[in-house]
Design an enzyme around this catalytic site. Structure first.
Site, PDB file in Angstrom:
ATOM      1  N   ASP A   1       2.619  -0.066  11.656  1.00 17.04           N
ATOM      2  CA  ASP A   1       2.614  -1.330  12.508  1.00 17.04           C
ATOM      3  C   ASP A   1       3.901  -2.386  12.235  1.00 17.04           C
ATOM      4  OD1 ASP A   1       2.162  -1.767   9.833  1.00 17.04           O
ATOM      5  OD2 ASP A   1       0.540  -3.154   9.943  1.00 17.04           O
TER       6      ASP A   1
ATOM      7  N   MET B   1      -8.570   3.540   8.687  1.00 15.97           N
ATOM      8  CA  MET B   1      -7.693   2.427   8.349  1.00 15.97           C
ATOM      9  C   MET B   1      -6.802   2.014   9.621  1.00 15.97           C
ATOM     10  SD  MET B   1      -6.718   2.733   4.434  1.00 15.97           S
ATOM     11  CE  MET B   1      -7.725   2.223   3.023  1.00 15.97           C
TER      12      MET B   1
ATOM     13  N   ARG C   1     -24.591   8.669  12.199  1.00 15.74           N
ATOM     14  CA  ARG C   1     -24.254   8.581  10.719  1.00 15.74           C
ATOM     15  C   ARG C   1     -22.815   8.051  10.674  1.00 15.74           C
ATOM     16  NH1 ARG C   1     -28.714   9.746  10.256  1.00 15.74           N
ATOM     17  NH2 ARG C   1     -29.848  11.318   9.223  1.00 15.74           N
TER      18      ARG C   1
ATOM     19  N   THR D   1       4.343   2.702   5.674  1.00 15.71           N
ATOM     20  CA  THR D   1       2.877   2.503   5.825  1.00 15.71           C
ATOM     21  C   THR D   1       2.127   3.435   6.490  1.00 15.71           C
ATOM     22  OG1 THR D   1       1.226   0.584   6.498  1.00 15.71           O
ATOM     23  CG2 THR D   1       3.740   0.611   7.301  1.00 15.71           C
TER      24      THR D   1
ATOM     25  N   ASP E   1       0.009   2.720   8.502  1.00 14.56           N
ATOM     26  CA  ASP E   1      -0.570   1.766   9.937  1.00 14.56           C
ATOM     27  C   ASP E   1       0.244   1.887  10.888  1.00 14.56           C
ATOM     28  OD1 ASP E   1      -2.540   1.017   7.860  1.00 14.56           O
ATOM     29  OD2 ASP E   1      -1.649  -1.076   7.436  1.00 14.56           O
TER      30      ASP E   1
ATOM     31  N   ASP F   1       5.648  -4.689   6.100  1.00 17.93           N
ATOM     32  CA  ASP F   1       5.606  -6.126   6.230  1.00 17.93           C
ATOM     33  C   ASP F   1       6.017  -7.125   5.179  1.00 17.93           C
ATOM     34  OD1 ASP F   1       6.507  -6.434   8.903  1.00 17.93           O
ATOM     35  OD2 ASP F   1       4.482  -6.811   9.643  1.00 17.93           O
TER      36      ASP F   1
ATOM     37  N   ALA G   1      15.542  10.712  -1.712  1.00 21.40           N
ATOM     38  CA  ALA G   1      16.529  10.663  -1.140  1.00 21.40           C
ATOM     39  C   ALA G   1      17.521   9.579  -1.478  1.00 21.40           C
ATOM     40  CB  ALA G   1      15.983  10.604   0.514  1.00 21.40           C
TER      41      ALA G   1
ATOM     42  N   ALA H   1     -12.165  12.139  20.572  1.00 21.66           N
ATOM     43  CA  ALA H   1     -13.377  11.459  20.273  1.00 21.66           C
ATOM     44  C   ALA H   1     -14.231  10.958  21.849  1.00 21.66           C
ATOM     45  CB  ALA H   1     -12.945  10.228  19.692  1.00 21.66           C
TER      46      ALA H   1
ATOM     47  N   ARG I   1     -25.543  15.312  16.510  1.00 21.40           N
ATOM     48  CA  ARG I   1     -25.862  13.837  16.004  1.00 21.40           C
ATOM     49  C   ARG I   1     -24.633  13.074  16.676  1.00 21.40           C
ATOM     50  NH1 ARG I   1     -27.447  14.685   9.954  1.00 21.40           N
ATOM     51  NH2 ARG I   1     -29.495  14.215  10.008  1.00 21.40           N
TER      52      ARG I   1
ATOM     53  N   ARG J   1     -17.132  17.094  12.383  1.00 14.32           N
ATOM     54  CA  ARG J   1     -17.680  17.438  13.619  1.00 14.32           C
ATOM     55  C   ARG J   1     -18.545  18.630  13.615  1.00 14.32           C
ATOM     56  NH1 ARG J   1     -16.295  16.539  18.538  1.00 14.32           N
ATOM     57  NH2 ARG J   1     -14.359  15.822  17.978  1.00 14.32           N
TER      58      ARG J   1
ATOM     59  N   HIS K   1      -9.677   4.984   1.330  1.00 19.01           N
ATOM     60  CA  HIS K   1      -8.244   5.242   0.801  1.00 19.01           C
ATOM     61  C   HIS K   1      -7.844   6.952   0.884  1.00 19.01           C
ATOM     62  CE1 HIS K   1      -8.824   0.957  -0.203  1.00 19.01           C
ATOM     63  NE2 HIS K   1      -7.595   0.950  -0.550  1.00 19.01           N
ATOM     64  N   ILE K   2      -8.861   7.737   1.053  1.00 19.72           N
ATOM     65  CA  ILE K   2      -8.355   9.105   1.146  1.00 19.72           C
ATOM     66  C   ILE K   2      -7.375   9.366   2.217  1.00 19.72           C
ATOM     67  CG2 ILE K   2     -10.146   9.902   2.994  1.00 19.72           C
ATOM     68  CD1 ILE K   2     -10.861  12.231   0.833  1.00 19.72           C
TER      69      ILE K   2
ATOM     70  N   ARG L   1       1.255  -5.328  -5.144  1.00 21.78           N
ATOM     71  CA  ARG L   1       1.295  -6.541  -4.443  1.00 21.78           C
ATOM     72  C   ARG L   1       1.473  -7.719  -5.256  1.00 21.78           C
ATOM     73  NH1 ARG L   1      -2.768  -3.600  -1.132  1.00 21.78           N
ATOM     74  NH2 ARG L   1      -1.808  -2.876   0.956  1.00 21.78           N
TER      75      ARG L   1
ATOM     76  N   GLY M   1       0.795  -1.151   0.054  1.00 24.59           N
ATOM     77  CA  GLY M   1      -0.030   0.055   0.126  1.00 24.59           C
ATOM     78  C   GLY M   1       0.619   1.150   0.028  1.00 24.59           C
TER      79      GLY M   1
ATOM     80  N   ARG N   1      -5.410  -1.726   9.102  1.00 26.18           N
ATOM     81  CA  ARG N   1      -5.378  -3.025   8.824  1.00 26.18           C
ATOM     82  C   ARG N   1      -5.716  -3.822  10.372  1.00 26.18           C
ATOM     83  NH1 ARG N   1      -3.444  -5.917   4.412  1.00 26.18           N
ATOM     84  NH2 ARG N   1      -2.565  -3.886   3.644  1.00 26.18           N
TER      85      ARG N   1
HETATM   86  O1  F6P Z   1      -1.410  -1.215   4.859  1.00 28.20           O
HETATM   87  C1  F6P Z   1      -2.066   0.126   4.171  1.00 28.20           C
HETATM   88  C2  F6P Z   1      -3.579  -0.203   4.054  1.00 28.20           C
HETATM   89  O2  F6P Z   1      -4.018   1.302   3.721  1.00 28.20           O
HETATM   90  C3  F6P Z   1      -4.262  -0.707   5.292  1.00 28.20           C
HETATM   91  O3  F6P Z   1      -4.647   0.419   6.463  1.00 28.20           O
HETATM   92  C4  F6P Z   1      -5.676  -1.284   4.679  1.00 28.20           C
HETATM   93  O4  F6P Z   1      -6.183  -2.085   5.428  1.00 28.20           O
HETATM   94  C5  F6P Z   1      -5.123  -1.678   3.366  1.00 28.20           C
HETATM   95  O5  F6P Z   1      -3.944  -1.142   3.159  1.00 28.20           O
HETATM   96  C6  F6P Z   1      -5.965  -1.593   2.334  1.00 28.20           C
HETATM   97  O6  F6P Z   1      -5.378  -2.239   0.983  1.00 28.20           O
HETATM   98  P1  F6P Z   1      -5.916  -1.824  -0.378  1.00 28.20           P
HETATM   99  O7  F6P Z   1      -5.301  -0.759  -1.031  1.00 28.20           O
HETATM  100  O8  F6P Z   1      -5.255  -2.974  -1.100  1.00 28.20           O
HETATM  101  O9  F6P Z   1      -7.269  -1.810  -0.278  1.00 28.20           O
END
Ligand code: F6P
Length: 330
Positions: A133, A173, A248, A129, A131, A107, A26, A190, A166, A158, A254-255, A76, A15, A175
């Protein structure tokens, strides 16, 4: 590795994340500095299989520092998971005369990097990434930008949630990880943040928090859900059933991966790109460039893949104290 490095490849895989271009720049610029040629491999590991490349000269990496996405494209690759695919990738490295490859991604990218290095191709990894992670590195390129994008979106939500009094449920996102949700949740104040690292107790974590917020005078409520917890739509339905609210639901999607990288991501990506090439130039290889305790460390890829990173539960406690105690704190 005692051989002089003359030419390296660089690729982005998995991703995309804001700041990948800054890392590519760089890598290319540092390579030029050391008198090393730099080839951009397009579409991640698949590009190495297909011999899909572009020569990265000064012009190619000009004006990309602040651009989102990746000029090298990303993918991928299932084929790279096969022995045959990896053999083709090694053949491309030989044909292009690559003395090393810098792989920018998460990863999955590093698993590929390990396999390639076992076949004799020197590889250095750079963690990128949204994430955050990656176990070996405190920070991954793109996380800060994604947090800021999500915060910006939620601030806008907000406004309208406040006007209509509301409840808003926002899925972010991440993962299987809750870093993005937790940081964003703290930054937007929040009412409740749900992360996969903490077992969900709906009554305690959602119902009581909304009730407390209401008793403290709040008339709009923001629930941030990490995608790893499950569907925000389900959470919205359960809030409706338990509290009679009409939430709501917004899935940011993906934004969060787009937009210009923040200063932190540009700076970190630039530092990581520099250190990856410096390692090659000084004869070191087979590691991931990581941030740890403010500095840069090289962690052997196999070790890096085995490392885990835990969500900072102390931050979760801060959130509970500040955003969820409602009228009790008054
Ligand atoms: O790993 C980055 C990520 O945006 C995750 O947060 C999400 O679960 C995943 O990729 C979405 O993957 P794709 O772009 O394949 O839908």
């Amino acid at each position: 590795m005692d051989k002089k490095i003359r030419r390296i490849g660089v690729l982005t895989s998995g991703g995309d994340s804001p700041g990948m271009n800054a890392a590519v720049r760089a890598v290319a610029r540092t390579a030029m500095y050391y008198g090393i040629e730099c080839i951009g491999i397009r579409r991640g590991w698949q590009g190495l299989i297909n011999s899909d490349f572009v020569i990265l000269n000064q012009d190619m990496v000009r004006h990309i520092l602040g651009r989102g996405g990746t000029i090298l494209y990303t993918a991928r690759s299932d084929e790279f998971m096969t022995e045959k695919g990896r053999e083709k990738a090694v053949a491309t490295c030989k044909m292009l005369g690559l003395d090393g490859v810098v792989a920018i991604g998460g990863d999955g990218t590093f698993k590929g990097a390990l396999e390639l290095s076992r076949l004799g191709v020197p590889v250095m990894g750079i963690p990128a990434t949204i994430d955050n992670d990656i176990g070996c590195s405190n920070y991954t390129i793109g996380f800060d930008s994604a947090c800021n994008t999500a915060i910006d979106c939620i601030d806008k939500l907000r406004d309208t949630m406040q006007s209509h009094e509301r409840c808003s449920v926002v899925e972010v996102m991440g993962r299987h990880a809750g870093f993005l949700a937790l940081y964003v949740g703290i930054a937007v104040g929040a009412t409740s943040v749900l992360v996969p690292e903490a077992e969900l107790n709906f009554e305690r974590d959602v119902v009581e928090r909304i009730q407390n917020a209401r008793l403290s005078g709040q008339t709009h409520f923001m629930v941030v859900v990490a995608e790893g917890v499950g569907s925000a739509i389900d959470i919205g339905n359960r809030i409706h059933e338990s509290l009679g609210l009409d939430p709501r639901v917004t899935v940011l999607g993906h934004i969060q991966r787009g937009g210009a990288p923040t200063g932190r991501d540009r700076e970190t990506a630039t530092r990581m790109g520099y250190y990856a090439v410096k390692a090659f130039a000084e004869g070191r290889t087979g590691s991931v460039i990581c941030t740890r305790e403010g500095g840069i460390v090289e962690t052997p890829i196999e070790e890096a893949l085995a490392m885990t990173k835990h969500l900072q539960m102390d931050r979760y406690a801060i959130l509970e104290a500040i955003s969820a105690s409602g009228h009790l704190a008054n």
